[in-house]
Design a protein around this motif. Sequence first.
Motif, short mmCIF file in Angstrom:
data_model
loop_
_atom_site.label_atom_id
_atom_site.label_comp_id
_atom_site.label_asym_id
_atom_site.label_seq_id
_atom_site.Cartn_x
_atom_site.Cartn_y
_atom_site.Cartn_z
N ARG A 267 0.83 -1.21 0.00
CA ARG A 267 0.00 0.00 0.00
C ARG A 267 0.86 1.26 0.00
NH1 ARG A 267 -2.55 -3.16 3.77
NH2 ARG A 267 -1.72 -1.91 5.49
N ARG A 270 2.23 1.70 -3.52
CA ARG A 270 1.20 2.25 -4.41
C ARG A 270 1.01 3.74 -4.15
NH1 ARG A 270 -3.43 1.33 -7.59
NH2 ARG A 270 -4.02 3.44 -8.20
N ASP A 274 1.46 6.89 -6.77
CA ASP A 274 0.45 7.93 -7.00
C ASP A 274 1.03 9.32 -6.78
OD1 ASP A 274 -1.40 5.95 -7.55
OD2 ASP A 274 -2.27 5.96 -5.53
N PRO A 295 -0.23 -3.24 -6.21
CA PRO A 295 -1.23 -2.89 -7.22
C PRO A 295 -0.79 -1.68 -8.02
CG PRO A 295 -1.93 -2.16 -5.05
CD PRO A 295 -0.67 -2.93 -4.85
N VAL A 296 -0.86 -1.79 -9.33
CA VAL A 296 -0.40 -0.70 -10.21
C VAL A 296 -1.52 -0.34 -11.17
CG1 VAL A 296 1.26 -0.02 -11.98
CG2 VAL A 296 2.01 -1.42 -10.05
N ASP A 297 -1.87 0.95 -11.22
CA ASP A 297 -2.80 1.48 -12.21
C ASP A 297 -2.01 1.81 -13.47
OD1 ASP A 297 -4.52 2.92 -13.79
OD2 ASP A 297 -5.12 4.34 -12.23
N ILE A 298 -2.21 1.04 -14.52
CA ILE A 298 -1.42 1.25 -15.73
C ILE A 298 -1.57 2.67 -16.26
CG2 ILE A 298 -1.10 0.53 -18.13
CD1 ILE A 298 -1.80 -2.30 -17.27
N GLN A 299 -2.79 3.19 -16.23
CA GLN A 299 -2.98 4.57 -16.69
C GLN A 299 -2.14 5.54 -15.86
OE1 GLN A 299 -4.63 6.04 -19.14
NE2 GLN A 299 -5.50 4.18 -20.06
N GLY A 300 -1.98 5.22 -14.60
CA GLY A 300 -1.26 6.11 -13.71
C GLY A 300 0.24 6.18 -13.94
#
Length: 366
Positions: A267, A270, A274, A295-300
């Motif tokens: 966490r 992540r 961000d 956890p990875v937000d690809i768009q981010g």
Amino acid sequence: MTAGRAAVLEAPGELLVTDVEFADPGPGEVLVRLVASGLCHTDLGVIAGGIPFPSPGIIGHEGAGIVDRVGEGVTGLAVGDKVLLSFTSCGSCEACDSAHPAYCETWLPRNLLGMLRPEGSADVTRNGTPVASHFFGQSSFGQYAIADERSAVKVDAGADLTVLAPLGCGVLTGFGSMWNVLDPGEGDIVAVYGAGAVGLSAVIAAAQRNPSQLIAIDLVDERLRLAEEFGATATINAGTEDVGARLAELTGGRGVSLSFDTTGNPRVARGALDAAAVRGTVLVCGAPPPGTEIPVDIQGILSGKVLRGVTMGDTDPATLIPLLIALHAEGKLPLERLEKRYPLDEIGRAADDMHHGITVKPVIVF
């Protein structure tokens, strides 16, 4: 055989200080009479059962002592030499040949799992029964350690081994990760997540590069005060403040260009992603249980953000440890501000104190 005492991990959560026997060192090994050993978060992970290691076994990987005997083929060390112990490596793969032994092809089984040992390697026994050892090529939670020659870095005869013991892993990892990998410049905004021994060592390293901002994040106010003493320009208590909002405020919305997450908490990693700036880098270390995922937000991350891992600061101990010793001698690496000493019989209390944030870097003295 050499008789001595060691803290044996009988099962997860169960450390027993007991009598053991150390065999004469095998080829490429030395028997080291330990003066002190740092206690590292990786040790805590093994003690808790989150990192696999055979039991009963002896762990510990920040040993410091004096060479008592040398095995066949050892050329760089002699009886009576003072040494600091660090990780081991094969010495012949592509990574080792290119001065990146922390990425040795056989690093994991040689160091963390205790499964790969040189032919003829010496054993530690208890009442004639083998006890798992060779953790990070040493297993330093005992009065002696059978160590790989490649784990040992010779230091000056006048070196204070008790003070210098933590250089072998925690300090080396934190300082090296910042110095060798992130390599901040004066225009960078740097954030260090976690102000334990690794994180504070990274703060010390970063401060010497004079980044535009150096932000330390932790849950313990005393550790944050240490970070400020070591050069942090701002601190954030993650238990009482919104880390993302504070970072946005401190950076004027730009984000953090270089982040170092020492917590092993997905966490936190992540959150660092961000909060990263465009083309920012987030470097992660630590040894969480196998299977831990971030956890990875690809768009981010399409704005050029980089998530990168590091082992042991991507260092060659034979190169970095002498530099760290020199910085300590110059007053630029105040190890004493991190350390608290415990006798071997109180290793359980040392582990508890570290786990609860009471002590930054316990040092076991023999």
